[in-house]
Scaffold this motif. Structure first.
Motif, short mmCIF file in Angstrom:
data_model
loop_
_atom_site.label_atom_id
_atom_site.label_comp_id
_atom_site.label_asym_id
_atom_site.label_seq_id
_atom_site.Cartn_x
_atom_site.Cartn_y
_atom_site.Cartn_z
N SER A 150 0.81 -1.22 0.00
CA SER A 150 0.00 0.00 0.00
C SER A 150 0.84 1.27 0.00
O SER A 150 0.51 2.26 -0.66
CB SER A 150 -0.96 0.00 1.18
OG SER A 150 -0.26 -0.13 2.40
N ALA A 151 1.97 1.25 0.74
CA ALA A 151 2.81 2.46 0.81
C ALA A 151 3.37 2.82 -0.56
O ALA A 151 3.44 4.00 -0.93
CB ALA A 151 3.96 2.24 1.80
N LEU A 152 3.74 1.81 -1.34
CA LEU A 152 4.27 2.06 -2.68
C LEU A 152 3.16 2.39 -3.66
O LEU A 152 3.28 3.31 -4.48
CB LEU A 152 5.04 0.82 -3.15
CG LEU A 152 5.84 0.95 -4.46
CD1 LEU A 152 6.87 2.05 -4.36
CD2 LEU A 152 6.51 -0.38 -4.80
N LEU A 153 2.04 1.67 -3.54
CA LEU A 153 0.92 1.89 -4.46
C LEU A 153 0.35 3.29 -4.31
O LEU A 153 -0.08 3.91 -5.29
CB LEU A 153 -0.17 0.84 -4.21
CG LEU A 153 -1.34 0.81 -5.19
CD1 LEU A 153 -0.85 0.53 -6.60
CD2 LEU A 153 -2.36 -0.23 -4.76
N SER A 154 0.36 3.83 -3.08
CA SER A 154 -0.19 5.16 -2.84
C SER A 154 0.64 6.25 -3.52
O SER A 154 0.16 7.38 -3.69
CB SER A 154 -0.27 5.44 -1.34
OG SER A 154 1.02 5.54 -0.77
N ARG A 155 1.86 5.93 -3.91
CA ARG A 155 2.74 6.90 -4.56
C ARG A 155 2.76 6.74 -6.07
O ARG A 155 3.56 7.37 -6.76
CB ARG A 155 4.16 6.77 -3.98
CG ARG A 155 4.25 7.24 -2.53
CD ARG A 155 5.50 6.75 -1.84
NE ARG A 155 5.62 7.34 -0.50
CZ ARG A 155 4.98 6.90 0.57
NH1 ARG A 155 4.15 5.87 0.47
NH2 ARG A 155 5.14 7.47 1.75
#
Length: 434
Positions: A150-155
């Motif tokens: 999620s942390a990467l996908l949100s960017r």
């Protein structure tokens, strides 16, 4: 055949035809058309980090390479199949040096099959993306919601590439026989192309591979005529486009369930057939039908759950292909059955209220009194045993005082629940708002 021609012929047709610029790129106009998202980014000279999500053979890698060329920025490429954290750190270090010393545009780091990176590998990208050291571009055939942390996908932006349309595939075939250095030197007639398109499953690379195999099988002939019968007789039939371990499995079962819920037996049978052709486990299908029988049909036709459960038991005894008939019977029955989700709504509402009111005590008259002490505390006092009354019913309160008269179950608008509603109204009168 001269050496240069021999060298070219050793390169697969799909690679020889790989577009080199946006003008040659076919399809996906929502991304690279005149008003496409990526077109606008290129015009603004800024590319955000993004994920390209689409099935195989839809031009994900090609599109990324063309965009990087248009942006005239450094380009690094890794395959998640062959690379790990070590390779990631090496590329990020090179990108950092390039940015520091040459003040170039932000480098693009392209990671093919990014869904194959585990959490640790994906986390290793976060710092470089956050600090703007790289623009991350990933390509995946799997749903990013499930496969990208999620942390990467949100960017990252997520751009979807759909399978090529029939018109797109026709265009690609025509381009192959007219513009490819090898094929254009032969007399190839596309008399019928439906089989090539059908067997490709929307995968341009697969289609071009089949075309190339067929042409090589007929090398030396004055003319090579492509027909559906010739393709089907000389090429192996394609394996149905169905990945039991991937996103598509859940997309198809979702379409199947929604078709039953929507009372469309024809669409129901189509999606069922897709799963059968793909070798899906019948128990997986029947488990979903068993859930649907209660969730979407429920009290409108309680027999639906009985049939679904019988089907679940039957397919464990009878394998494919015979169990396809049992699956079909159950699926049609469920699709054509009246629908009601009242049980589903009722229990979710009850769970929500129960969660908020877990402190409420059980009313005294509903408590059991197996001991003298309990009886002395009035446990069970004034409880009315329903079977002692006419019609096996007597009006009394069963809910805690704080939530009395709360309605969880509302009968649906179908013949069976009309009967249920009349029975409830007869017994409870105006106590509950039915």
């Amino acid at each position: 055949m001269n050496p240069s021609t021999r060298e070219v012929s050793s390169i697969p047709l799909a690679e020889r035809l790989r577009p080199q610029n946006l003008e040659q790129y076919i399809g996906h106009k929502n991304l690279i058309g005149e008003q496409g998202v990526l077109t606008q980014h290129i015009k603004n000279e800024f590319i955000p980090s993004f994920i390209l999500w689409g099935p195989p053979g839809t031009g994900k890698t090609t599109l990324v390479r063309i965009v990087s060329q248009k942006m005239e920025c450094p380009f690094y490429s890794l395959s998640a199949i062959y690379s790990g954290v070590k390779e990631l750190k090496e590329v990020i270090a090179r990108a950092t040096k390039g940015t520091d010393f040459f003040a170039t545009k932000r480098p693009i780091l392209f990671i093919d099959e990014i869904h194959r990176f585990n959490k640790v590998q994906q986390d290793a990208l976060l710092g470089a993306v956050e600090k703007g050291i790289i623009t991350l571009v990933g390509a995946t055939t799997e749903n990013p919601s499930f496969e990208i942390v999620s942390a990467l996908l949100s960017r990252c932006q997520v751009y979807i590439l759909e399978p090529f349309s029939k018109k797109d595939l026709e265009h690609i075939l025509e381009r192959a026989i007219t513009q490819d250095e090898i094929l254009s030197s032969q007399k190839i007639i596309l008399k019928e192309i439906q089989s090539l398109i059908h067997l490709s499953g929307g995968d341009a690379r697969r289609m071009l591979n089949m075309l190339e195999v067929f042409v090589k099988q007929h090398n030396g002939k004055e003319s090579i005529i492509i027909t559906d019968d010739a393709i089907e007789s000389q090429l192996q039939h394609n394996t149905p486009l169905y990945d039991k371990n991937g996103t598509q499995r859940y997309e198809i079962i979702s379409a199947f369930i929604k078709s039953i819920r929507g009372s469309d037996p024809n669409a129901t049978l189509y999606w069922l057939a897709r799963m059968i052709n793909g070798g899906e486990d019948p128990k997986f299908i029947t488990r979903r039908m068993l859930i649907l029988a209660s969730e979407d049909i429920g009290l409108a036709n309680p027999t639906a759950m009985v049939l679904a459960n019988s089907t679940f038991q039957a397919v464990q005894t009878i394998g494919i292909p015979e169990s396809r008939i049992i699956l079909s019977q159950c699926a049609i029955y469920l699709a054509t059955s009246p629908k009601s989700n009242t049980s589903y709504i009722a229990i979710d509402k009850a769970i929500d209220v129960a969660h908020k009111t877990a402190h409420l005590p059980v009313p005294l008259h509903l408590r059991n009194a197996p001991t003298k002490l309990m009886k002395g505390l009035n446990y069970g006092k004034n409880y009315k045993y329903s079977h002692n009354y006419e019609g096996h019913f007597e009006l009394q309160e069963y809910l805690p005082d704080d939530i009395k008269n709360t309605v969880f179950y509302n009968p649906g608008d179908n013949s069976k629940e009309h009967i249920i509603k009349a029975y409830l109204k007869k017994n409870w009168g105006d106590k509950y708002d039915w």
